[in-house]
Write a protein that holds these residues in place. Structure first.
Motif, PDB file in Angstrom:
ATOM      1  N   UNK A 201       0.844  -1.168   0.000  1.00  0.00           N
ATOM      2  CA  UNK A 201       0.000   0.000   0.000  1.00  0.00           C
ATOM      3  C   UNK A 201       0.897   1.240   0.000  1.00  0.00           C
ATOM      4  N   UNK A 202       0.686   2.172  -0.902  1.00  0.00           N
ATOM      5  CA  UNK A 202       1.515   3.375  -0.941  1.00  0.00           C
ATOM      6  C   UNK A 202       1.295   4.250   0.296  1.00  0.00           C
ATOM      7  N   UNK A 203       2.358   4.914   0.685  1.00  0.00           N
ATOM      8  CA  UNK A 203       2.324   5.798   1.855  1.00  0.00           C
ATOM      9  C   UNK A 203       2.446   7.232   1.379  1.00  0.00           C
ATOM     10  N   UNK A 204       1.631   8.109   1.936  1.00  0.00           N
ATOM     11  CA  UNK A 204       1.663   9.519   1.565  1.00  0.00           C
ATOM     12  C   UNK A 204       2.327  10.304   2.689  1.00  0.00           C
ATOM     13  N   UNK A 205       3.297  11.120   2.343  1.00  0.00           N
ATOM     14  CA  UNK A 205       4.012  11.935   3.317  1.00  0.00           C
ATOM     15  C   UNK A 205       4.264  13.305   2.713  1.00  0.00           C
ATOM     16  N   UNK A 206       4.845  14.177   3.504  1.00  0.00           N
ATOM     17  CA  UNK A 206       5.262  15.474   2.998  1.00  0.00           C
ATOM     18  C   UNK A 206       4.280  16.580   3.324  1.00  0.00           C
ATOM     19  N   UNK A 207       4.527  17.689   2.688  1.00  0.00           N
ATOM     20  CA  UNK A 207       3.737  18.886   2.912  1.00  0.00           C
ATOM     21  C   UNK A 207       2.341  18.718   2.321  1.00  0.00           C
ATOM     22  N   UNK A 208       1.336  19.147   3.051  1.00  0.00           N
ATOM     23  CA  UNK A 208      -0.072  19.071   2.649  1.00  0.00           C
ATOM     24  C   UNK A 208      -0.508  17.634   2.388  1.00  0.00           C
ATOM     25  N   UNK A 209       0.027  16.692   3.155  1.00  0.00           N
ATOM     26  CA  UNK A 209      -0.299  15.278   2.966  1.00  0.00           C
ATOM     27  C   UNK A 209      -1.781  15.019   3.193  1.00  0.00           C
ATOM     28  N   UNK A 210      -2.373  15.687   4.191  1.00  0.00           N
ATOM     29  CA  UNK A 210      -3.785  15.465   4.473  1.00  0.00           C
ATOM     30  C   UNK A 210      -4.655  15.897   3.298  1.00  0.00           C
ATOM     31  N   UNK A 211      -4.324  17.037   2.704  1.00  0.00           N
ATOM     32  CA  UNK A 211      -5.110  17.535   1.572  1.00  0.00           C
ATOM     33  C   UNK A 211      -4.967  16.608   0.365  1.00  0.00           C
ATOM     34  N   UNK A 212      -3.754  16.151   0.100  1.00  0.00           N
ATOM     35  CA  UNK A 212      -3.541  15.246  -1.031  1.00  0.00           C
ATOM     36  C   UNK A 212      -4.262  13.925  -0.820  1.00  0.00           C
ATOM     37  N   UNK A 213      -4.212  13.403   0.411  1.00  0.00           N
ATOM     38  CA  UNK A 213      -4.902  12.154   0.691  1.00  0.00           C
ATOM     39  C   UNK A 213      -6.405  12.317   0.539  1.00  0.00           C
ATOM     40  N   UNK A 214      -6.955  13.415   1.007  1.00  0.00           N
ATOM     41  CA  UNK A 214      -8.388  13.677   0.870  1.00  0.00           C
ATOM     42  C   UNK A 214      -8.786  13.752  -0.602  1.00  0.00           C
ATOM     43  N   UNK A 215      -7.996  14.454  -1.402  1.00  0.00           N
ATOM     44  CA  UNK A 215      -8.304  14.575  -2.829  1.00  0.00           C
ATOM     45  C   UNK A 215      -8.212  13.223  -3.539  1.00  0.00           C
ATOM     46  N   UNK A 216      -7.244  12.401  -3.145  1.00  0.00           N
ATOM     47  CA  UNK A 216      -7.127  11.071  -3.748  1.00  0.00           C
ATOM     48  C   UNK A 216      -8.337  10.216  -3.409  1.00  0.00           C
TER      49      UNK A 216
ATOM     50  N   UNK B 153     -11.079   8.764  -5.989  1.00  0.00           N
ATOM     51  CA  UNK B 153     -11.286   7.315  -6.093  1.00  0.00           C
ATOM     52  C   UNK B 153     -12.752   6.967  -6.313  1.00  0.00           C
ATOM     53  N   UNK B 154     -13.643   7.895  -6.042  1.00  0.00           N
ATOM     54  CA  UNK B 154     -15.054   7.649  -6.323  1.00  0.00           C
ATOM     55  C   UNK B 154     -15.298   7.503  -7.819  1.00  0.00           C
ATOM     56  N   UNK B 155     -14.448   8.118  -8.627  1.00  0.00           N
ATOM     57  CA  UNK B 155     -14.573   8.033 -10.079  1.00  0.00           C
ATOM     58  C   UNK B 155     -13.864   6.812 -10.659  1.00  0.00           C
ATOM     59  N   UNK B 156     -12.908   6.258  -9.906  1.00  0.00           N
ATOM     60  CA  UNK B 156     -12.134   5.099 -10.352  1.00  0.00           C
ATOM     61  C   UNK B 156     -12.107   4.052  -9.251  1.00  0.00           C
ATOM     62  N   UNK B 157     -13.204   3.321  -9.040  1.00  0.00           N
ATOM     63  CA  UNK B 157     -13.222   2.332  -7.957  1.00  0.00           C
ATOM     64  C   UNK B 157     -12.268   1.171  -8.240  1.00  0.00           C
ATOM     65  N   UNK B 158     -11.783   0.567  -7.169  1.00  0.00           N
ATOM     66  CA  UNK B 158     -10.915  -0.590  -7.301  1.00  0.00           C
ATOM     67  C   UNK B 158      -9.437  -0.273  -7.289  1.00  0.00           C
ATOM     68  N   UNK B 159      -9.072   0.991  -7.304  1.00  0.00           N
ATOM     69  CA  UNK B 159      -7.665   1.364  -7.271  1.00  0.00           C
ATOM     70  C   UNK B 159      -7.147   1.308  -5.847  1.00  0.00           C
ATOM     71  N   UNK B 160      -5.865   1.029  -5.681  1.00  0.00           N
ATOM     72  CA  UNK B 160      -5.240   1.000  -4.363  1.00  0.00           C
ATOM     73  C   UNK B 160      -5.008   2.437  -3.915  1.00  0.00           C
TER      74      UNK B 160
END
Length: 62
Positions: free
Chosen positions: A1-16, A20-27
């Motif tokens: 499972x990929x790990x998200x780190x760095x600046x604005x990690x929370x915002x990037x994770x939320x956007x991902x 993912x609602x548009x592309x179900x099944x992705x990790x």
């Protein structure tokens, strides 16, 4: 499972997760495990240590 780190990690994770609602099944990425604290607590006063322990217990109770 990929790990998200760095600046604005929370915002990037939320956007991902939203995208993912548009592309179900992705990790999806997640946050890394927290690094254990290895510092020294000898310089704290007794009241501060008691508060630290009490807050830790509250978090574990959740």
């Amino acid at each position: 499972m990929p790990v998200i780190t760095g600046r604005f990690a929370e915002a990037r994770l939320y956007l991902r997760y939203c995208a993912s609602l548009l592309h179900p099944g992705r990790i999806l990425p997640t946050f890394a495990d927290p690094v254990p604290y290895t510092g020294n607590l000898d310089h704290h006063q007794e009241a501060d240590l008691a508060l630290l322990i009490e807050e830790g217990r509250r978090q574990l109770d959740r």
